[in-house]
Design a protein around this motif. Structure first.
Motif, PDB file in Angstrom:
ATOM      1  N   GLN A  61       0.825  -1.208   0.000  1.00 36.15           N
ATOM      2  CA  GLN A  61       0.000   0.000   0.000  1.00 36.15           C
ATOM      3  C   GLN A  61       0.870   1.275   0.000  1.00 36.15           C
ATOM      4  O   GLN A  61       0.539   2.271  -0.644  1.00 36.15           O
ATOM      5  N   THR A  62       1.994   1.263   0.737  1.00 35.93           N
ATOM      6  CA  THR A  62       2.797   2.490   0.923  1.00 35.93           C
ATOM      7  C   THR A  62       3.994   2.566  -0.019  1.00 35.93           C
ATOM      8  O   THR A  62       4.680   3.590  -0.060  1.00 35.93           O
ATOM      9  N   GLN A  63       4.246   1.511  -0.768  1.00 31.47           N
ATOM     10  CA  GLN A  63       5.432   1.431  -1.634  1.00 31.47           C
ATOM     11  C   GLN A  63       6.738   1.588  -0.832  1.00 31.47           C
ATOM     12  O   GLN A  63       7.772   1.972  -1.366  1.00 31.47           O
ATOM     13  N   ASN A  64       6.667   1.308   0.449  1.00 29.23           N
ATOM     14  CA  ASN A  64       7.857   1.370   1.306  1.00 29.23           C
ATOM     15  C   ASN A  64       8.786   0.216   0.944  1.00 29.23           C
ATOM     16  O   ASN A  64       8.328  -0.908   0.755  1.00 29.23           O
ATOM     17  N   ARG A  65      10.085   0.511   0.855  1.00 30.10           N
ATOM     18  CA  ARG A  65      11.048  -0.520   0.434  1.00 30.10           C
ATOM     19  C   ARG A  65      12.044  -0.870   1.537  1.00 30.10           C
ATOM     20  O   ARG A  65      13.078  -1.469   1.277  1.00 30.10           O
ATOM     21  N   ASP A  66      11.741  -0.503   2.774  1.00 29.34           N
ATOM     22  CA  ASP A  66      12.653  -0.861   3.864  1.00 29.34           C
ATOM     23  C   ASP A  66      12.702  -2.375   4.015  1.00 29.34           C
ATOM     24  O   ASP A  66      11.714  -3.066   3.798  1.00 29.34           O
ATOM     25  N   GLY A  67      13.872  -2.856   4.419  1.00 23.72           N
ATOM     26  CA  GLY A  67      14.019  -4.298   4.594  1.00 23.72           C
ATOM     27  C   GLY A  67      15.322  -4.605   5.285  1.00 23.72           C
ATOM     28  O   GLY A  67      15.803  -3.818   6.110  1.00 23.72           O
ATOM     29  N   GLY A 105      10.430  -5.116   0.934  1.00 27.68           N
ATOM     30  CA  GLY A 105      10.401  -4.364  -0.311  1.00 27.68           C
ATOM     31  C   GLY A 105       9.857  -5.199  -1.436  1.00 27.68           C
ATOM     32  O   GLY A 105      10.106  -6.410  -1.514  1.00 27.68           O
ATOM     33  N   ILE A 106       9.060  -4.573  -2.301  1.00 26.75           N
ATOM     34  CA  ILE A 106       8.425  -5.295  -3.406  1.00 26.75           C
ATOM     35  C   ILE A 106       9.002  -4.776  -4.701  1.00 26.75           C
ATOM     36  O   ILE A 106       8.946  -3.579  -4.992  1.00 26.75           O
TER      37      ILE A 106
END
Length: 725
Positions: A574-580, A634-635
């Motif tokens: 949903q947020t396009q957040n890429r933290d990992g 991350g996606i």
């Protein structure tokens, strides 16, 4: 100008008086000396230079010669005289005072005279300057050996005198010389000391140069008159010429320095300055060849020629310089003093040389003429220095008056400016007062804001410290790692209070085979500090749930499930957040088989990694297994297209082998010139240190890191986990 004309007339009269006085006294003495040369005297000469002893003399060697002929001829190095005196009124035989050695032989007696014979050894102990012997016998011949030890041509200058005339000529002449030198030296040293004290008080170099000139001339005149040798080195008369050399050198150095400092700067162009500086160096430097020629080679004849040539060149250049001054700067009073003094000195020297060339010794000591000229020069130079001092005082007074006038004008202008400035300052003070009130108000507001910021910062710092405590609590304790692995180390260096790196260890059993398994992982979360720490807490909790609740023990499946759950926890779709996070994870379990050669236990290692490798040492061979090219969390389209993002790698290790799991912080740490350590260097360090106990390996790795990092800041969180099976 009238004063100058009066001074010139006075000095001219003084110069003529002293000149006539010295000439008249010398003419009287010369006349008496000539009158006393009479008959009753027979002389024979032997010019055989091979005869060195009285015992080698042969009568056929001698030939008769008249006294006038003997005195007009010159001889080389050594001659022998056979003298017979029949006139008993004649008591003394006088020789040229420049002859080095004179020996008179009669029977077994030897009587000495000469300029290089110590005074105590002379037959007549009167003065070094007198070369005479008392006649030892009458009506019988006696022999005289005359030697020039320094290769000077010998001129006998022989005279026969009675006792009365000898005393009248030499005793009176010597007394007159001493009296004259006492007066002259007294005057010279009074002027010298006066100018030296002027130099000490004023630091004017011209007075020092003049003092040096006077000192050199005093030394030269004392030597030339014989007083210096008579009273200071009568037993070592060979030093006489050395005193003369030093006296002339110091005189020349002082005179050239006097010219450079006495004359106005506008007169001395670059050429003349260089000439006189070279003259100073030349005068000092020529002492060395002079000393070598006279005292090394013992050849005063060559010295005399070189000395005359050198002095002639310097005198010629001085004459050219005097002509240059007279033509271009006659109107300058200082120049007139210099020209008049130089004319007196050079005129006296020139006149004494002319008189000596024409009349020889018949006029007596014609050098007194040159000395009178120098006396006139010294007096005129002293007057010139006085005039220069008065001129400088007047010039300084004029400059001071002008400076005072300018200062008064500047004070008035400055006072006016200050009055205007005061009015402006009063206006500015009012403005500043208003601004001060505004600043005080702003200061109070800023202090209030600062207090609020301090409070917020304190709260934030306390929160971060508490977060560090929480993170430290969830990380496996070192005792727990050491329980599972007897030899191990953890190098853990957060960049900030809290870390985005963490290491994880979990003991469990295989859900199918019920075998004991130890899971070990090192993880590097996105970012560092507080953001990285938050993700590390999430990752730590998810890992524990995956193993304890979902009963997953395979490393690849654990990483895959961690990836899915992290995306869900951070709502990354949903947020396009890429933290990992990047991680290296392996499971360790003991197998039933043993090593075929060592008989040691063996372990099965399953490894899976997300952008982090596994390093291991098997039978002292260093190996690497690379992890997947994908991170956890991350996606990305590339990850979604991949069928198997994470894979297991199986290896069998033996007891004593070692494995290492790392984050990228150690390899990426920069040092001098921003150069990183690099993964290749890290692998080389691990391979070099593998024989050491793991605790020592940790110490060595920390030392290498500190040395490389130096004064630079830590770039990222650093974690290395090493265990020995």
């Amino acid at each position: 100008m009238p004063k100058l004309f009066f001074t010139r007339r006075f000095l001219s009269v003084l110069f003529i008086f002293l000149l006539l006085d010295s000439l008249s006294s010398n003419l009287v003495l010369a006349q008496k000396k000539t009158e006393n040369t009479t008959g009753g005297f027979l002389v024979e000469v032997c010019q055989d230079n091979t005869i060195f002893s009285i015992n080698d003399l042969k009568e056929n060697c001698f030939e008769k010669i008249s006294l006038d002929t003997l005195n007009t001829k010159t001889y080389q190095e050594r001659i022998w005289l056979k003298i017979t005196v029949t006139n008993t009124e004649k008591k003394f035989i006088d020789f040229n005072k420049n002859i080095d050695s004179i020996k008179a032989y009669y029977e077994n007696n030897v009587f000495l005279a000469g300029s290089l014979v110590p005074r105590s050894q002379k037959q007549l102990d009167l003065s070094i300057a007198i070369s005479a012997i008392q006649i030892p016998v009458y009506h019988q011949p006696f022999y005289v050996e005359i030697v020039s030890s320094r290769k000077d041509p010998i001129s006998t200058g022989l005279e026969v005198l009675n006792e009365k005339n000898f005393k009248q000529i030499y005793v009176k002449e010597r007394r007159q010389t001493v009296d004259f030198q006492l007066i002259f030296q007294g005057m010279l040293w009074i002027i010298l000391l006066y100018n030296f004290f002027l130099f000490i008080s004023s630091r004017e170099k011209v007075y020092l140069a003049y003092s040096i000139y006077l000192f050199g001339f005093s030394l030269f005149t004392l030597q030339n008159s014989g007083l210096l040798v008579d009273y200071f080195s009568s037993e070592k008369p060979h030093f006489s010429l050395l005193f003369r050399m030093f006296g002339l050198a110091i005189t020349a150095i002082g005179f050239f320095s006097f010219i450079l400092t006495f004359l106005p700067k506008k007169i001395l162009n670059t050429f003349w300055k260089r000439f006189f500086y070279i003259g100073i160096i030349f005068s000092a430097g020529m002492l060395i060849p002079y000393i070598i020629i006279n005292y090394g080679l013992e050849n005063s004849f060559v010295y005399d020629k070189i000395s005359k040539a050198a002095h002639g060149i310097v005198l010629l250049m001085n004459l050219v310089f005097i002509g240059y001054l007279a033509k271009n700067y006659w109107s300058d009073i200082i120049v007139r003093y210099f020209l008049l003094g130089s004319a007196c000195a050079m005129g006296g020297a020139f006149l004494s040389n002319i008189l000596n060339s024409i009349f020889g010794d018949s006029l007596g000591d014609v050098y007194l003429v040159a000395q009178v000229g120098v006396i006139s020069e010294i007096l005129i130079f002293s007057l010139g220095l006085g005039y220069r001092m008065r001129s400088l005082e007047k010039e300084n007074a004029r400059i001071l008056e002008n400076q005072n006038r300018l200062l008064e004008q500047k004070v008035k202008e400055r006072t006016k400016e200050i009055t205007m400035k005061q009015e402006e300052i009063m206006v500015q003070n009012e403005e500043l007062h208003q601004q001060q009130e505004e600043i005080i108000s702003q200061r109070d507001y800023i202090e209030k804001q600062n207090q609020q910021l301090k409070t917020a910062n304190t709260q934030f710092t306390d929160s971060v410290r508490y977060a560090k405590t929480i993170q430290k609590a969830i990380l496996p304790m070192k005792q727990r790692v050491q329980t599972q692995f007897e030899d191990s180390f953890v190098l853990f260096r957060p960049r900030d209070f809290v870390s985005g790196d963490f290491y994880w260890i979990y003991e469990t059993t295989d859900p199918i085979t019920q075998e004991d398994i130890i899971l070990v992982a090192v993880l590097d979360c996105t970012g560092h500090g507080v953001p990285g720490a938050f993700i590390s807490l999430i990752g730590f909790a998810i890992l524990n749930e995956i193993v304890s609740k979902e009963l997953i023990t395979k490393p690849s499946q654990i990483i895959k499930r961690l990836d899915e759950r992290l995306q869900e926890a951070l709502r990354q779709r949903q947020t396009q957040n890429r933290d990992g996070m990047d991680l290296a994870l392996c499971s360790i379990k003991q197998v039933d088989s043993i090593h075929h050669s060592t008989g040691r236990k063996q372990f099965e290692i399953l490894f899976a990694g997300a952008k982090r490798p596994l390093y291991y040492l098997k039978d002292d061979n260093f190996e690497e297994i690379r992890g997947s090219k994908f991170s956890v969390g991350g996606i990305t389209k590339k990850k979604e297209r991949a069928t198997t993002a994470f894979e297991d790698h199986k290896i069998i290790l033996t007891k004593g082998d070692k494995i290492y799991l790392t984050t990228d912080g150690y390899a990426d740490q920069n040092g001098k010139e921003q150069q990183k350590i690099g993964s290749q260097k890290l692998k080389e360090y691990l391979q070099q240190l593998h024989t050491l106990p793991l605790a020592e390996q940790k110490n060595k790795l920390e030392q290498i890191l500190d040395l490389h990092q130096g004064k630079y800041k830590q770039r990222d969180d650093i974690t290395i986990l090493g265990v020995k099976l």
